[in-house]
Design a protein around this motif. Structure first.
Motif, mmCIF file in Angstrom:
data_model
loop_
_atom_site.group_PDB
_atom_site.id
_atom_site.type_symbol
_atom_site.label_atom_id
_atom_site.label_comp_id
_atom_site.label_asym_id
_atom_site.label_seq_id
_atom_site.Cartn_x
_atom_site.Cartn_y
_atom_site.Cartn_z
ATOM 1 N N LEU A 31 -82.615 68.750 18.581
ATOM 2 C CA LEU A 31 -82.133 69.526 17.434
ATOM 3 C C LEU A 31 -80.609 69.602 17.432
ATOM 4 N N CYS A 32 -80.022 69.874 18.590
ATOM 5 C CA CYS A 32 -78.559 69.929 18.687
ATOM 6 C C CYS A 32 -77.950 68.553 18.421
ATOM 7 N N GLU A 33 -78.584 67.506 18.921
ATOM 8 C CA GLU A 33 -78.078 66.149 18.673
ATOM 9 C C GLU A 33 -78.148 65.825 17.185
ATOM 10 N N SER A 34 -79.229 66.237 16.522
ATOM 11 C CA SER A 34 -79.382 66.016 15.088
ATOM 12 C C SER A 34 -78.315 66.773 14.302
ATOM 13 N N LYS A 35 -78.039 68.009 14.689
ATOM 14 C CA LYS A 35 -76.997 68.789 14.025
ATOM 15 C C LYS A 35 -75.635 68.124 14.187
ATOM 16 N N TYR A 36 -75.365 67.595 15.374
ATOM 17 C CA TYR A 36 -74.091 66.920 15.637
ATOM 18 C C TYR A 36 -73.957 65.679 14.768
ATOM 19 N N ARG A 37 -75.008 64.857 14.721
ATOM 20 C CA ARG A 37 -74.965 63.614 13.928
ATOM 21 C C ARG A 37 -74.801 63.940 12.441
ATOM 22 N N SER A 38 -75.474 64.983 11.974
ATOM 23 C CA SER A 38 -75.369 65.375 10.575
ATOM 24 C C SER A 38 -73.948 65.829 10.241
ATOM 25 N N ALA A 39 -73.358 66.625 11.095
ATOM 26 C CA ALA A 39 -71.985 67.086 10.877
ATOM 27 C C ALA A 39 -71.011 65.917 10.914
#
Length: 74
Positions: A31-39
């Protein structure tokens, strides 16, 4: 106090939420990795839009004087 600090295993913190993670990881979960990639994608999109607007501005500044007869020719 020094003895207590030596008992901590090597670790670092998730760059999104700050949870302690292994020393060789960047994120605590997907989830944190997904948030980082999205940002990251959002930031790249904003940069590209900014560049396109700057290019359009400079092109218009070069074309408008010629269209209204205020060119440097003559």
């Amino acid at each position: 106090m020094v003895v207590w600090l030596n008992k901590l295993s090597p670790h670092k913190h998730c760059i999104i939420c700050g949870n302690a993670i292994e020393a060789n990881s960047m994120f605590c979960d997907e989830l944190c990795e997904s948030k980082y990639r999205s940002a990251q994608r959002r930031q790249q999109l904003v940069f590209v839009v900014f560049l396109l607007l700057m290019i359009a501005t400079f092109v218009l500044l070069g074309i408008l004087p010629a269209l209204f007869g205020q060119g440097t020719a003559g």
